[in-house]
Design a protein around this motif. Sequence first.
Motif, PDB file in Angstrom:
ATOM      1  N   PRO A  45     131.347  25.632 -35.452  1.00 14.35           N
ATOM      2  CA  PRO A  45     130.706  25.323 -34.162  1.00 14.35           C
ATOM      3  C   PRO A  45     129.290  24.812 -34.377  1.00 14.35           C
ATOM      4  O   PRO A  45     128.602  25.269 -35.281  1.00 14.35           O
ATOM      5  CB  PRO A  45     130.689  26.673 -33.444  1.00 14.35           C
ATOM      6  N   GLY A  46     128.892  23.923 -33.550  1.00  8.54           N
ATOM      7  CA  GLY A  46     127.561  23.349 -33.701  1.00  8.54           C
ATOM      8  C   GLY A  46     127.662  21.886 -34.042  1.00  8.54           C
ATOM      9  O   GLY A  46     126.856  21.083 -33.611  1.00  8.54           O
ATOM     10  N   VAL A  47     128.697  21.518 -34.757  1.00 16.39           N
ATOM     11  CA  VAL A  47     128.875  20.114 -35.104  1.00 16.39           C
ATOM     12  C   VAL A  47     129.184  19.299 -33.854  1.00 16.39           C
ATOM     13  O   VAL A  47     128.606  18.253 -33.614  1.00 16.39           O
ATOM     14  CB  VAL A  47     129.996  19.942 -36.149  1.00 16.39           C
ATOM     15  N   MET A  48     130.077  19.820 -33.040  1.00 15.24           N
ATOM     16  CA  MET A  48     130.435  19.105 -31.814  1.00 15.24           C
ATOM     17  C   MET A  48     129.222  18.979 -30.899  1.00 15.24           C
ATOM     18  O   MET A  48     128.962  17.935 -30.341  1.00 15.24           O
ATOM     19  CB  MET A  48     131.559  19.834 -31.071  1.00 15.24           C
ATOM     20  N   ALA A  49     128.491  20.063 -30.791  1.00 10.59           N
ATOM     21  CA  ALA A  49     127.322  20.037 -29.919  1.00 10.59           C
ATOM     22  C   ALA A  49     126.355  18.965 -30.397  1.00 10.59           C
ATOM     23  O   ALA A  49     125.795  18.240 -29.608  1.00 10.59           O
ATOM     24  CB  ALA A  49     126.653  21.401 -29.904  1.00 10.59           C
ATOM     25  N   GLU A  50     126.211  18.846 -31.723  1.00  9.62           N
ATOM     26  CA  GLU A  50     125.288  17.854 -32.244  1.00  9.62           C
ATOM     27  C   GLU A  50     125.813  16.441 -32.015  1.00  9.62           C
ATOM     28  O   GLU A  50     125.062  15.529 -31.730  1.00  9.62           O
ATOM     29  CB  GLU A  50     125.073  18.080 -33.737  1.00  9.62           C
ATOM     30  N   ALA A  51     127.132  16.296 -32.130  1.00  9.18           N
ATOM     31  CA  ALA A  51     127.716  14.972 -31.937  1.00  9.18           C
ATOM     32  C   ALA A  51     127.481  14.488 -30.513  1.00  9.18           C
ATOM     33  O   ALA A  51     127.473  13.303 -30.253  1.00  9.18           O
ATOM     34  CB  ALA A  51     129.200  15.025 -32.248  1.00  9.18           C
ATOM     35  N   LEU A  52     127.307  15.403 -29.592  1.00  9.01           N
ATOM     36  CA  LEU A  52     127.141  15.025 -28.202  1.00  9.01           C
ATOM     37  C   LEU A  52     125.724  15.287 -27.706  1.00  9.01           C
ATOM     38  O   LEU A  52     125.507  15.994 -26.737  1.00  9.01           O
ATOM     39  CB  LEU A  52     128.158  15.756 -27.330  1.00  9.01           C
ATOM     40  N   THR A  53     124.803  14.719 -28.405  1.00  6.47           N
ATOM     41  CA  THR A  53     123.417  14.778 -27.957  1.00  6.47           C
ATOM     42  C   THR A  53     123.314  14.133 -26.581  1.00  6.47           C
ATOM     43  O   THR A  53     123.739  12.993 -26.398  1.00  6.47           O
ATOM     44  CB  THR A  53     122.521  14.000 -28.945  1.00  6.47           C
ATOM     45  N   LEU A  54     122.792  14.850 -25.619  1.00  2.20           N
ATOM     46  CA  LEU A  54     122.662  14.286 -24.274  1.00  2.20           C
ATOM     47  C   LEU A  54     121.668  13.143 -24.299  1.00  2.20           C
ATOM     48  O   LEU A  54     120.606  13.242 -24.908  1.00  2.20           O
ATOM     49  CB  LEU A  54     122.176  15.349 -23.285  1.00  2.20           C
ATOM     50  N   THR A  55     122.022  12.069 -23.638  1.00  2.00           N
ATOM     51  CA  THR A  55     121.106  10.940 -23.541  1.00  2.00           C
ATOM     52  C   THR A  55     119.894  11.368 -22.720  1.00  2.00           C
ATOM     53  O   THR A  55     120.049  11.845 -21.598  1.00  2.00           O
ATOM     54  CB  THR A  55     121.806   9.742 -22.864  1.00  2.00           C
ATOM     55  N   PRO A  56     118.696  11.222 -23.288  1.00  2.00           N
ATOM     56  CA  PRO A  56     117.515  11.690 -22.559  1.00  2.00           C
ATOM     57  C   PRO A  56     117.165  10.769 -21.385  1.00  2.00           C
ATOM     58  O   PRO A  56     117.450   9.574 -21.412  1.00  2.00           O
ATOM     59  CB  PRO A  56     116.415  11.652 -23.620  1.00  2.00           C
TER      60      PRO A  56
END
Length: 240
Positions: A32-43
């Motif tokens: 876990p954590g890889v997916m979250a990083e892959a989906l960096t929210l567009t600022p």
Amino acid sequence: MGMMKEDVFYIRADRRRVLRSFLLGPGGLWVPGVMAEALTLTPRATEGPYYPDHLPLDQDNDLVQCTGREAAAMGTVASFGGRVLNADGKAMEGAVVELWQADNNGCYLHSKGVQRGKERDPMFQGFGKMETNQKGEYRFRTIMAGLYTGRTRHFHVAVVKDGKRLLTTQLFIEGEPQNERDGILKQMGTDEQRLSVIRPFEKVSGGDGALVATWDIVLGSTAEEPQERRGPAPRRPLER
Ligand SMILES: [Fe+2]
């Protein structure tokens, strides 16, 4: 600040790859954590003062060629596109992606958007939009955004769904020296988020010579962007 800038703009991509390899757990399973990083929210970023106050007749996703005009816009043809995704990675169909930007002379399609001593390129469409397909995909054919005093080159982008503005942001070009000093870019979210809006524009083999970039837009869970969250008000008299 020198080290800081390098960190943000040049080193992080490498470091990110290293980080990925560390996160690959025993047996090659992603932890876990890889997916979250892959989906960096567009600022988010400020809309700025030049969202067109008069829209062109032709509002399609090709800003280089306007319907009914013979000549193409001045400048280096550039194309960018990708997918509009939810925070969970789901493609968003039927979202309208809007693009507005400076022409090759640094002028906007706005009654106050003509830079001092410059003229607006009448062949440039200035604004365009495209609705995402089933896969959430969008694409624009445009020119490299013109440079004007106080800013690095940038594209203004908004995402609208069912008439509601979900996101207002800006896209930047990797390798532009003035990225490092751009006051708007500096304020855009975390290091990771800033990296996500600085994209390489490159010639592709077999292409028509245009510079091409890919850019996925990742929306947070906020249903609608409140007016006050369209980015901070310009800190200087002119965002331009
Ligand atoms: Fe701008």
